[in-house]
Design an enzyme around this catalytic site. Structure first.
Site, mmCIF file in Angstrom:
data_model
loop_
_atom_site.group_PDB
_atom_site.id
_atom_site.type_symbol
_atom_site.label_atom_id
_atom_site.label_comp_id
_atom_site.label_asym_id
_atom_site.label_seq_id
_atom_site.Cartn_x
_atom_site.Cartn_y
_atom_site.Cartn_z
ATOM 1 N N GLU A 1 0.782 -1.230 0.015
ATOM 2 C CA GLU A 1 -0.003 -0.161 0.054
ATOM 3 C C GLU A 1 0.922 1.138 0.068
ATOM 4 O O GLU A 1 1.538 1.421 1.008
ATOM 5 C CB GLU A 1 -0.784 -0.052 1.170
ATOM 6 C CG GLU A 1 -1.857 -1.313 1.364
ATOM 7 C CD GLU A 1 -3.145 -1.056 0.487
ATOM 8 O OE1 GLU A 1 -3.248 -0.018 -0.319
ATOM 9 O OE2 GLU A 1 -3.747 -1.971 0.600
ATOM 10 N N CYS B 1 -2.222 9.030 2.553
ATOM 11 C CA CYS B 1 -2.134 8.456 1.172
ATOM 12 C C CYS B 1 -3.228 8.942 0.356
ATOM 13 O O CYS B 1 -3.040 8.955 -0.765
ATOM 14 C CB CYS B 1 -1.781 6.892 1.548
ATOM 15 S SG CYS B 1 -3.118 6.257 2.278
HETATM 16 P P1 NAP Z 1 8.178 5.209 4.425
HETATM 17 O O1 NAP Z 1 9.438 6.158 4.835
HETATM 18 O O2 NAP Z 1 8.303 4.361 3.337
HETATM 19 O O3 NAP Z 1 8.211 4.470 5.998
HETATM 20 C C1 NAP Z 1 7.137 3.383 5.900
HETATM 21 C C2 NAP Z 1 7.560 2.054 6.605
HETATM 22 O O4 NAP Z 1 8.597 1.500 5.887
HETATM 23 C C3 NAP Z 1 8.280 2.594 8.154
HETATM 24 O O5 NAP Z 1 8.246 1.588 8.962
HETATM 25 C C4 NAP Z 1 9.895 2.726 7.452
HETATM 26 O O6 NAP Z 1 10.618 2.638 8.678
HETATM 27 C C5 NAP Z 1 9.937 1.362 6.447
HETATM 28 N N1 NAP Z 1 10.902 1.599 5.633
HETATM 29 C C6 NAP Z 1 11.264 2.759 5.158
HETATM 30 N N2 NAP Z 1 12.300 2.660 4.200
HETATM 31 C C7 NAP Z 1 12.531 1.223 4.205
HETATM 32 C C8 NAP Z 1 13.101 0.543 3.352
HETATM 33 N N3 NAP Z 1 14.097 0.777 2.322
HETATM 34 N N4 NAP Z 1 13.135 -0.910 3.507
HETATM 35 C C9 NAP Z 1 12.207 -1.305 4.575
HETATM 36 N N5 NAP Z 1 11.601 -0.794 5.170
HETATM 37 C C10 NAP Z 1 11.592 0.603 5.015
HETATM 38 O O7 NAP Z 1 6.861 6.026 4.227
HETATM 39 P P2 NAP Z 1 6.348 7.186 5.525
HETATM 40 O O8 NAP Z 1 7.230 8.739 5.083
HETATM 41 O O9 NAP Z 1 6.242 6.798 6.880
HETATM 42 O O10 NAP Z 1 4.754 7.472 5.123
HETATM 43 C C11 NAP Z 1 4.436 8.083 4.113
HETATM 44 C C12 NAP Z 1 4.296 7.338 2.716
HETATM 45 O O11 NAP Z 1 3.298 6.266 3.255
HETATM 46 C C13 NAP Z 1 3.588 8.214 1.773
HETATM 47 O O12 NAP Z 1 4.070 7.966 0.558
HETATM 48 C C14 NAP Z 1 2.068 7.973 1.872
HETATM 49 O O13 NAP Z 1 1.314 8.055 0.745
HETATM 50 C C15 NAP Z 1 2.050 6.339 2.097
HETATM 51 N N6 NAP Z 1 1.171 5.784 2.743
HETATM 52 C C16 NAP Z 1 0.212 4.820 1.884
HETATM 53 C C17 NAP Z 1 -0.755 4.269 2.560
HETATM 54 C C18 NAP Z 1 -1.681 3.475 1.582
HETATM 55 O O14 NAP Z 1 -2.625 2.678 2.042
HETATM 56 N N7 NAP Z 1 -1.332 3.193 0.510
HETATM 57 C C19 NAP Z 1 -1.280 4.680 3.962
HETATM 58 C C20 NAP Z 1 -0.449 5.589 4.366
HETATM 59 C C21 NAP Z 1 0.556 6.011 4.023
HETATM 60 P P3 NAP Z 1 11.519 3.730 9.250
HETATM 61 O O15 NAP Z 1 10.548 4.492 9.873
HETATM 62 O O16 NAP Z 1 12.329 2.851 10.093
HETATM 63 O O17 NAP Z 1 12.424 4.305 8.310
#
Ligand code: NAP
Length: 470
Positions: A231, A265
């Site tokens: 997601e 999101c």
């Molecule tokens: P993020 O940086 O991708 O972090 C999300 C999760 O992934 C965190 O637990 C993060 O851990 C982990 N993560 C980050 N980089 C990683 C990697 N290379 N390998 C494995 N795990 C990794 O996203 P965010 O800034 O927290 O959230 C915002 C994004 O999420 C936006 O793009 C938003 O649209 C999207 N989102 C999508 C949905 C949906 O349902 N489609 C819902 C909510 C949010 P760390 O915190 O330790 O880096």
């Protein structure tokens, strides 16, 4: 290494936790594996009892849980309370419907030369859940409730800035009665995700977060042949056509952009408005955006709190600055306030062009981009003209046009004349770079199931297939 819980409204560190060691990670996976062997043998009724106990706890302690979330990631207290209530409702929904969603599905036995043939849904084991901070309870619960009701178990790698919420979620399911290890929070950074995912005891992964994180997890899972549900980000279009109720659309537009301090999101991010109503809509929208109150998220009068992280605010600021430098106009907002906390005001930016970052990137803050179009075709072309395809929102009272949008929009959902949101009753997910797989509804609970074909020939009982306990 440690993980800190920092109040985004003040920048003050609230608590810090040591990251889990290699030994602790291994023990947690071991507990999850052992819990799976127990949980898969329990009945739906047993699991439903525990799930309802978790819902009861969420309802009973809603105020305290909501305050913890507001302090940890900055959403308004009202929004945090609504999130807690939504989580309790989802737990109850799956407690009530899981057995029906996973009931055996009889097939036409004669057509497959059997005396009896059916499809059976069975759990697959420990699933790693990599989750974001923006809805720190809801994103997790919408995975955990169906997963646990199916008889799977979860290993939660939550975002590094919400360790208190992560630990709370582990405790929630443990105290509700689920076996020790059924839902294990891991306090680990993103670099350790690969180490967990390649463990043979971990069977699959779900990730909610950015495209970059999704690609990384999918790459490891692909190598390991483990299923993933992703997601990812979105840059949802909010399309306003000439027949729309423009005032109502403008009011909802401000909520749709600024909900959760602009960090959702499925927030409306690109406002694609027909030329016939562009001026009227923009005037009403800018007035509503300007009237939103930014401030202390604990204050009931606040509409928009701080962004969750300092980096998040810097990213949004740079995207707006880039657009302005290339000729865009700021119609309201656009300047961070002085003082503590990572605040950024509701902002509307017009005259966007394809060379600007805001045109093609997701903006994860309360900043709206305006686009003027002259026809239905142009609206569709712009709406579909990004790499994302999560949600979409359309405002039109023309019934034929409503049907056309429902077909032509390249998105996981189309909401017409109402705000895009999620319900346990409807599938949720995206297409294109917004990810794949579905959460919620019957589709969500079956994503992490073995969809088993059972064929029985001569000499077997011809009894009807029905609900099973596992
Ligand atoms: P993020 O940086 O991708 O972090 C999300 C999760 O992934 C965190 O637990 C993060 O851990 C982990 N993560 C980050 N980089 C990683 C990697 N290379 N390998 C494995 N795990 C990794 O996203 P965010 O800034 O927290 O959230 C915002 C994004 O999420 C936006 O793009 C938003 O649209 C999207 N989102 C999508 C949905 C949906 O349902 N489609 C819902 C909510 C949010 P760390 O915190 O330790 O880096």
């Amino acid at each position: 290494m440690f993980m800190a819980s920092v109040n985004p409204a003040t920048g003050e560190t609230l608590r810090a936790f040591d990251e889990h060691t290699e030994e602790q990670i291994d023990q947690a996976i071991g507990r999850a594996d052992a819990a799976y062997r127990k949980l898969r043998r329990t009945s739906f009724a047993q699991r439903a009892g525990w799930m309802v106990a978790a819902a009861d706890r969420l309802d009973a302690d809603a105020d305290d849980i909501a305050r913890m979330v507001t302090f940890e990631m900055g959403k308004t207290l009202a929004a945090a309370k609504a999130e807690v209530a939504k989580c309790a409702a989802a737990c109850r929904f799956y407690a009530e419907h899981a057995a029906e969603f996973m009931a055996d599905e009889p097939a036409d036995a004669a057509a497959v030369s059997a005396t009896r043939a059916f499809t059976r849904y069975q759990p697959i084991g420990p699933v790693l859940a990599v989750m974001p901070w923006n809805f720190p309870l809801w994103q997790v619960i919408r995975f955990a409730a169906p997963a646990l009701m199916a008889g799977n178990v979860g290993l939660l790698k939550h975002a590094s800035n919400v360790p208190q919420t992560a630990l709370f979620l582990g405790e929630l399911f443990r105290t509700a009665g689920f076996p020790e290890g059924a839902f294990e929070p891991l306090l680990i950074g993103s670099k350790q995700v690969e180490r967990v995912l390649i463990d043979p005891r971990v069977r699959a992964a779900t990730l909610t977060g950015s495209e970059r994180a999704g690609r990384s997890v999918a790459e490891v899972a692909g190598r390991e042949l483990k299923k993933t549900v992703l997601e990812l980000g979105g840059s949802d279009p909010f399309v306003v056509m000439p027949s729309a109720d423009v005032d109502r659309a403008a009011e909802v537009a401000a909520t749709a952009r600024c909900q959760n301090n602009g960090q959702s999101c499925i927030a409306a991010k690109r406002f694609i408005v027909h030329a016939d109503v562009y001026d009227a809509f923009t005037e009403a929208f800018v007035a509503t955006m300007s009237a939103l109150r930014m401030g202390d998220p604990l204050d009931d009068a606040t509409d928009v709190g701080p962004l969750a992280t300092e980096q998040g605010r810097t990213d949004v600021e740079e995207q707006v600055r880039d657009a302005v430098a290339k000729g865009a106009r700021v119609l309201c907002g656009g300047q961070r306030p002085d003082g503590a906390g990572w605040f950024y005001p509701p902002t509307v930016v017009a005259d966007l062009t394809p060379n600007m970052r805001m045109w093609s990137e997701e903006v994860f803050g309360p900043v709206a981009g305006m686009y003027r179009v002259a026809s239905y075709e142009e609206a569709i072309e712009l709406a579909n003209g990004t790499s994302f395809g999560l949600g979409s929102n359309v405002w039109t009272r023309d019934e034929a046009e409503q049907e056309r949008f429902a077909v032509d929009l390249d998105a996981g959902s189309v909401f017409v004349n109402g705000m895009t949101t999620s319900y346990p009753h409807l599938p949720f997910g995206g297409v294109k770079n917004s990810g794949y797989g579905r959460e919620l509804s019957a589709w969500g609970i079956r994503e992490f199931c073995n969809i088993k074909t059972v064929w029985m020939g001569e000499g077997t009982a011809g009894a009807d297939a029905g609900a099973h306990t596992e």
